[in-house]
Design a protein around this motif. Sequence first.
Motif, PDB file in Angstrom:
ATOM      1  N   CYS A 239       0.635  -1.207   0.147  1.00 14.16           N
ATOM      2  CA  CYS A 239      -0.515  -0.433   0.481  1.00 14.16           C
ATOM      3  C   CYS A 239       1.126   1.202   0.144  1.00 14.16           C
ATOM      4  O   CYS A 239       0.336   2.302  -0.625  1.00 14.16           O
ATOM      5  CB  CYS A 239      -0.903   0.052   1.360  1.00 14.16           C
ATOM      6  SG  CYS A 239      -2.304   1.686   1.843  1.00 14.16           S
ATOM      7  N   GLY A 240       1.497   1.119   0.102  1.00 17.13           N
ATOM      8  CA  GLY A 240       2.803   2.323   0.490  1.00 17.13           C
ATOM      9  C   GLY A 240       4.236   1.954   1.966  1.00 17.13           C
ATOM     10  O   GLY A 240       4.380   0.977   2.259  1.00 17.13           O
ATOM     11  N   MET A 241       4.733   3.103   1.439  1.00 20.17           N
ATOM     12  CA  MET A 241       6.479   2.564   2.089  1.00 20.17           C
ATOM     13  C   MET A 241       7.388   3.862   2.261  1.00 20.17           C
ATOM     14  O   MET A 241       8.034   4.891   1.658  1.00 20.17           O
ATOM     15  CB  MET A 241       7.427   2.017   0.886  1.00 20.17           C
ATOM     16  CG  MET A 241       6.712   1.098   0.418  1.00 20.17           C
ATOM     17  SD  MET A 241       8.421   0.339  -0.649  1.00 20.17           S
ATOM     18  CE  MET A 241       7.391  -1.562  -1.105  1.00 20.17           C
ATOM     19  N   ILE A 242       5.887   4.246   3.509  1.00 19.57           N
ATOM     20  CA  ILE A 242       6.774   5.508   3.687  1.00 19.57           C
ATOM     21  C   ILE A 242       7.653   5.875   4.382  1.00 19.57           C
ATOM     22  O   ILE A 242       8.521   7.163   4.430  1.00 19.57           O
ATOM     23  CB  ILE A 242       5.882   6.177   5.474  1.00 19.57           C
ATOM     24  CG1 ILE A 242       5.061   7.944   5.505  1.00 19.57           C
ATOM     25  CG2 ILE A 242       5.740   5.072   6.645  1.00 19.57           C
ATOM     26  CD1 ILE A 242       4.939   7.900   6.440  1.00 19.57           C
ATOM     27  N   SER A 243       8.275   5.339   4.581  1.00 22.58           N
ATOM     28  CA  SER A 243       9.684   5.012   5.722  1.00 22.58           C
ATOM     29  C   SER A 243      10.718   5.321   4.169  1.00 22.58           C
ATOM     30  O   SER A 243      11.526   6.298   4.676  1.00 22.58           O
ATOM     31  CB  SER A 243      11.039   4.325   5.634  1.00 22.58           C
ATOM     32  OG  SER A 243      11.281   2.824   5.242  1.00 22.58           O
ATOM     33  N   GLN A 244      10.720   5.495   2.950  1.00 14.94           N
ATOM     34  CA  GLN A 244      11.704   6.289   1.654  1.00 14.94           C
ATOM     35  C   GLN A 244      10.680   6.867   1.330  1.00 14.94           C
ATOM     36  O   GLN A 244      11.389   7.882  -0.101  1.00 14.94           O
ATOM     37  CB  GLN A 244      11.097   4.807   0.743  1.00 14.94           C
ATOM     38  CG  GLN A 244      11.801   3.365   1.498  1.00 14.94           C
ATOM     39  CD  GLN A 244      13.056   3.468   2.202  1.00 14.94           C
ATOM     40  OE1 GLN A 244      14.143   3.619   1.001  1.00 14.94           O
ATOM     41  NE2 GLN A 244      12.584   3.098   3.199  1.00 14.94           N
ATOM     42  N   TYR A 245       9.831   7.853   1.438  1.00 13.90           N
ATOM     43  CA  TYR A 245       8.900   8.682   0.718  1.00 13.90           C
ATOM     44  C   TYR A 245       9.872  10.012   1.033  1.00 13.90           C
ATOM     45  O   TYR A 245      10.527  11.327   0.366  1.00 13.90           O
ATOM     46  CB  TYR A 245       7.820   9.303   1.508  1.00 13.90           C
ATOM     47  CG  TYR A 245       6.886   8.685   1.152  1.00 13.90           C
ATOM     48  CD1 TYR A 245       7.157   7.285  -0.037  1.00 13.90           C
ATOM     49  CD2 TYR A 245       5.569   8.396   1.845  1.00 13.90           C
ATOM     50  CE1 TYR A 245       6.489   5.873  -0.141  1.00 13.90           C
ATOM     51  CE2 TYR A 245       4.614   7.133   0.827  1.00 13.90           C
ATOM     52  CZ  TYR A 245       5.113   6.280   0.532  1.00 13.90           C
ATOM     53  OH  TYR A 245       3.671   5.934   0.018  1.00 13.90           O
ATOM     54  N   ASN A 246      10.637  10.593   1.798  1.00 18.07           N
ATOM     55  CA  ASN A 246      11.742  11.573   2.518  1.00 18.07           C
ATOM     56  C   ASN A 246      12.933  11.272   1.939  1.00 18.07           C
ATOM     57  O   ASN A 246      13.487  12.435   1.953  1.00 18.07           O
ATOM     58  CB  ASN A 246      11.554  11.908   3.431  1.00 18.07           C
ATOM     59  CG  ASN A 246      10.108  12.704   3.903  1.00 18.07           C
ATOM     60  OD1 ASN A 246       9.003  13.577   3.614  1.00 18.07           O
ATOM     61  ND2 ASN A 246       9.463  11.663   4.981  1.00 18.07           N
ATOM     62  N   ILE A 247      13.286  10.393   1.040  1.00 20.69           N
ATOM     63  CA  ILE A 247      14.688  10.626   1.052  1.00 20.69           C
ATOM     64  C   ILE A 247      14.647  10.927  -0.760  1.00 20.69           C
ATOM     65  O   ILE A 247      14.207   9.814  -1.548  1.00 20.69           O
ATOM     66  CB  ILE A 247      15.140   8.448   0.691  1.00 20.69           C
ATOM     67  CG1 ILE A 247      15.160   8.392   2.303  1.00 20.69           C
ATOM     68  CG2 ILE A 247      16.411   9.155   0.098  1.00 20.69           C
ATOM     69  CD1 ILE A 247      15.271   6.674   2.302  1.00 20.69           C
TER      70      ILE A 247
END
Length: 363
Positions: free
Chosen positions: A267-275
């Motif tokens: 559904c999502g991979m929020i740990s990677q969004y700000n990289i």
Amino acid sequence: MTIISNKGVVLKAHPKGMPKVDEHFELVDRTIDIENLKLGENEFVSRNLYLSLDPYVRLTLKEQEPKHERTINKASKKQLVQIGQIIIGAGVSEIIKTNNPNFKVGDLVYALNLGWEEYSHIKSDATSNFFFINKDLLKDIPLSYFASFIKRGGLAPYVSLKYIGKPKEGETIFVSAAAGFVGQLVGQIAKIKGLRVVGSAGSDEKVDYLLNELKFDAAFNYNKVELDKALYEYCPNGIDIYYENVGGETLEVVLNHCNLFARIVACGMISQYNITDPKEKYGVKTLENIVSKRLYIQGFVVTDYIGTDIEKEYEKEIIEWIKSGKIIYKETIFDGIENVAKGFVDMLNGKNIGKYIVKLADY
């Protein structure tokens, strides 16, 4: 109608890493003269009532990099917000002026492409992303629920769990970021389907919410325990369905605990969004499990299902579950356009339990 305020939130600078309220967002004072605004064919004006704050919006704030142009599809490019532009999300509006035969003054609509602003002038090419709200349902369900939950927000966990996860009674599902908006609904739907539900969250308060209000079978604070050990303890028979909201190292560890033929719903991979630097993305080292365990991994985009028979099936079931008390929905509502950016950043930092909604106007 006189000239009135139409404050909005624009992108001040493209974030590199976690966005900051004052550095990357700007609340601009604007006005709109609705009475004298000339509408083109099929255009209308909406008075925005509620905005939904969603993680996917972070992906639209990236700076386009020409060297990666071939890896970005045309739809993704179009969605990128440029500096000085109003940020776009989802929400609920009331039509207050229209030159579109399909929409009349007073209609309530759910929108996929609503600006973070008090009023929106909707051009003809954007009207297909507006969907009617049945006012009769407001007798039993708050209007704020339609900003995300009853529409796209709830459809995402419903359709992905049912058609990708393919749950079977007695199986074990592990949900990462389980106290977030999607996670809380996935867990509850899984309980309705007869699964053993295990969730992870980032605080003791969230874990307490999962266990004592949502009645998860097990939950743990990932900031206090090592994930590998926690999964051995709370998923002793392995994982049949993993509902993926985090990515990175979490995915790497979970793959080792998956059973044969487990399904992974991405559904999502929020740990990677700000990289922003691709070299800093987390390289998952346990992908061999996909072959040896014959794992099924599938991502999805919820807009593929909007306007389909599946959406009608979902709305019928979810409304029945709400009325019968089978689904508990927790939302935090902020008042005023001035709180949109802060609420969005707080949500990305994991401060929310359930859904963050911003109320812009009374209805």
